[in-house]
Design a protein around this motif. Structure first.
Motif, short mmCIF file in Angstrom:
data_model
loop_
_atom_site.label_atom_id
_atom_site.label_comp_id
_atom_site.label_asym_id
_atom_site.label_seq_id
_atom_site.Cartn_x
_atom_site.Cartn_y
_atom_site.Cartn_z
N PHE A 80 0.85 -1.19 0.00
CA PHE A 80 0.00 0.00 0.00
C PHE A 80 0.88 1.24 0.00
O PHE A 80 2.07 1.20 0.32
CB PHE A 80 -0.98 -0.04 1.17
N ASP A 81 0.26 2.37 -0.40
CA ASP A 81 1.02 3.55 -0.81
C ASP A 81 0.73 4.81 0.00
O ASP A 81 0.96 5.91 -0.48
CB ASP A 81 0.72 3.81 -2.30
N GLY A 82 0.20 4.66 1.24
CA GLY A 82 -0.12 5.86 2.02
C GLY A 82 -1.43 6.45 1.55
O GLY A 82 -2.14 5.85 0.73
N PRO A 83 -1.76 7.66 2.05
CA PRO A 83 -3.08 8.24 1.75
C PRO A 83 -3.37 8.35 0.25
O PRO A 83 -2.50 8.73 -0.53
CB PRO A 83 -3.01 9.62 2.40
N LEU A 84 -4.59 7.98 -0.13
CA LEU A 84 -5.10 7.96 -1.51
C LEU A 84 -4.31 6.99 -2.39
O LEU A 84 -3.78 6.03 -1.87
CB LEU A 84 -5.20 9.39 -2.06
N GLY A 85 -4.28 7.19 -3.70
CA GLY A 85 -3.71 6.15 -4.56
C GLY A 85 -4.54 4.88 -4.43
O GLY A 85 -5.76 4.92 -4.55
N THR A 86 -3.88 3.78 -4.12
CA THR A 86 -4.61 2.53 -3.90
C THR A 86 -5.27 2.56 -2.53
O THR A 86 -4.62 2.83 -1.51
CB THR A 86 -3.66 1.33 -4.01
N LEU A 87 -6.56 2.28 -2.52
CA LEU A 87 -7.33 2.30 -1.27
C LEU A 87 -7.43 0.91 -0.66
O LEU A 87 -7.45 0.76 0.57
CB LEU A 87 -8.75 2.81 -1.55
N LEU A 100 -7.21 -3.68 3.04
CA LEU A 100 -7.50 -2.24 3.00
C LEU A 100 -6.29 -1.47 3.48
O LEU A 100 -5.60 -1.90 4.41
CB LEU A 100 -8.71 -1.92 3.88
N ASP A 101 -6.01 -0.33 2.83
CA ASP A 101 -4.86 0.50 3.21
C ASP A 101 -5.17 1.23 4.51
O ASP A 101 -6.06 2.09 4.56
CB ASP A 101 -4.56 1.50 2.07
N ALA A 102 -4.44 0.88 5.56
CA ALA A 102 -4.66 1.47 6.88
C ALA A 102 -4.38 2.97 6.89
O ALA A 102 -4.82 3.67 7.81
CB ALA A 102 -3.79 0.77 7.93
N ALA A 103 -3.68 3.48 5.88
CA ALA A 103 -3.32 4.91 5.85
C ALA A 103 -4.47 5.80 5.36
O ALA A 103 -4.36 7.03 5.42
CB ALA A 103 -2.10 5.11 4.96
N GLU A 104 -5.56 5.20 4.86
CA GLU A 104 -6.66 6.05 4.35
C GLU A 104 -7.46 6.66 5.50
O GLU A 104 -7.56 6.08 6.58
CB GLU A 104 -7.62 5.24 3.47
N ALA A 105 -8.09 7.80 5.21
CA ALA A 105 -9.00 8.45 6.16
C ALA A 105 -10.38 7.81 6.00
O ALA A 105 -11.30 8.40 5.42
CB ALA A 105 -9.05 9.95 5.90
CA CA Z 1 -3.41 4.38 -0.37
#
Ligand code: CA
Ligand code: TQI
Ligand code: ZN
Ligand code: ZN
Length: 172
Positions: A80-87, A100-105
């Motif tokens: 995963f790639d941090g906020p946004l990008g791949t969710l 799921l990307d834990a970095a999403e809001a």
């Molecule tokens: Ca992401």
């Protein structure tokens, strides 16, 4: 129009009751009960359109589908790639992994369009889309479809449209 994965993988006809486990939640601040409710609603959209049934189980070892939140690299070669990008991403049948990307809001259980957090993402919307992948659907060319490959942040899209229903009903 809807699409399948190459080769049309699906859950076999004798598997109409699928169990899912929410296994990796330490990387998200969303509480357990809220997660259970959101994923139950997301699965129920697909159950309503098919003869598939979905049931949450506490035990990952007897689950067909495992759901978890992860940050960065998490062992499957698709970091995963941090906020946004791949969710989020989900593998085709009958793998069953849904990450799921834990970095999403993530927003769960409240109106994402009223969130003041930049980049807020509606968890249920992403879950309905990823469950489509878990069941064997690829991406649709119909912009209103759940399986269309883009969604605007800060929006909610959880209702299957005719294209999604036709796609899943031609598989199951
Ligand atoms: Ca992401
Ligand atoms: N994740 C992509 C997706 O689920 C991962 C992906 C890219 C993929 N290409 C694929 C999965 C081909 C299966 C087949 O589509 S994502 C959306 C949407 C994503 C995107 O994080 O970009 C949703 C996750 F459609 F809204 F843009 C959920 Cl709802
Ligand atoms: Zn992953
Ligand atoms: Zn997708």
């Amino acid at each position: 129009l809807y699409a399948y994965f190459p080769g049309g993988p699906m859950w076999p006809p004798f598997r109409r009751d699928l169990r899912y486990a929410i296994t990796a939640t330490s990387a998200t601040s969303i509480d357990r009960a809220t997660l259970s409710a959101v994923f139950a609603r997301a699965f129920s959209r697909w159950a309503a359109a098919t003869n598939l049934r979905f049931e949450e189980t506490a035990s990952a070892s007897d689950a067909d589908i495992t759901i978890g939140f992860y940050a960065g690299s998490h062992g499957d070669g698709e970091p995963f790639d941090g906020p946004l990008g791949t969710l989020a991403h989900a593998f085709s049948p009958t793998d069953g992994r849904f990450h799921l990307d834990a970095a999403e809001a993530w927003v769960a259980g409240s109106d994402v369009s009223r969130s003041s957090t930049p980049g807020a993402v509606d968890l249920e919307s992403v879950a309905v889309h990823e469950i489509g992948h878990l069941l064997g659907l690829g991406h649709s060319s119909v912009p209103d479809a759940i399986m269309y490959p883009t969604i605007r942040t800060g929006t909610r899209k959880v209702e299957l449209v005719a294209d999604d229903v036709q796609g899943i009903q031609s598989l199951y």
